[in-house]
Scaffold this motif. Structure first.
Motif, short mmCIF file in Angstrom:
data_model
loop_
_atom_site.label_atom_id
_atom_site.label_comp_id
_atom_site.label_asym_id
_atom_site.label_seq_id
_atom_site.Cartn_x
_atom_site.Cartn_y
_atom_site.Cartn_z
N CYS A 1 4.27 13.99 2.35
CA CYS A 1 4.19 12.62 2.87
C CYS A 1 4.19 12.63 4.41
CB CYS A 1 5.29 11.75 2.31
SG CYS A 1 6.90 12.03 3.01
N SER B 1 2.75 4.48 -1.11
CA SER B 1 2.38 5.37 -2.21
C SER B 1 3.50 5.55 -3.24
CB SER B 1 1.94 6.72 -1.67
OG SER B 1 2.97 7.33 -0.93
N GLY B 2 4.67 5.06 -2.95
CA GLY B 2 5.78 5.14 -3.89
C GLY B 2 6.96 4.37 -3.34
N LYS C 1 0.81 -1.22 0.00
CA LYS C 1 0.00 0.00 0.00
C LYS C 1 0.84 1.28 0.00
CE LYS C 1 -3.76 -2.18 2.59
NZ LYS C 1 -4.54 -2.15 3.85
#
Length: 186
Positions: A82, A33-34, A31
């Motif tokens: 983030c 995000s990058g 999961k």
């Protein structure tokens, strides 16, 4: 790792695949995000092993100075908003996407304000998720030092997530790599 004594452990084959690629694919399958891959020793060979994957590369020309330089190099590539960063070591062959998701879910439930780390039988391990509020202190680390002492000194809430033996299996020696099922390459 200098303890490996020769071949690059990140390029060792596990089930026919370079360890660094296996680790990156598991991060990409989570999961998160990058995925940012910090490269240093043999960076071109590591990049080649990751060809075609949707990762961002952060080059660390100071890798020989220790772990702190890799942490700083990776954090420099994080997007502005983030909430935190998950540090996934490239030499832990048994970490799965599900393990990473459990850490991410726990971090989110804590509102992004706690350190979340994998554990095995009550002992801290890796990966670890660090909240954004810890980034300024990381910028001052030097040498072969990770964020562990910062976490303990700063009094952050720490949540340990039991993921089993994967949290403590790394391949820092030739014997450990072979015991974990890896095959070193030249």
């Amino acid at each position: 790792s200098s303890r490996m004594g020769g071949p690059n452990k990140l390029l060792a084959l596990f089930d026919g695949k370079p360890l660094v690629r296996r680790t990156a694919e598991r991060a990409l399958g989570s999961k998160a995000s990058g995925t940012i891959v910090v490269t240093g020793h043999q960076r071109e060979r590591v990049r080649a092993a990751l060809a075609g994957l949707d990762v961002t590369f952060a080059d660390n020309p100071d890798f020989a100075e220790g772990l702190s330089t890799s942490l700083k190099a990776g954090i420099a590539y994080l997007p502005e908003g983030c909430a935190g960063v998950m540090i996934v070591l490239g030499d832990m062959p048994d970490i799965t996407s599900d393990d990473l998701d459990r850490l991410i879910d726990t971090f989110r439930k804590a509102g992004g304000n706690a350190v979340v780390r994998a554990s095995h039988d009550g002992k801290r391990g890796n990966p670890v998720l660090l909240p954004r509020s810890l980034f300024p202190a990381i910028a001052h680390l030097e040498g072969d030092t990770g964020a562990r002492h910062l976490v303990e000194a700063e009094g952050f809430d720490v949540i340990d997530v039991e993921i089993g033996a994967a949290a403590s299996v790394d391949v820092d020696t030739r014997e450990a790599l072979e015991d974990a099922g890896g095959v070193l390459q030249d």
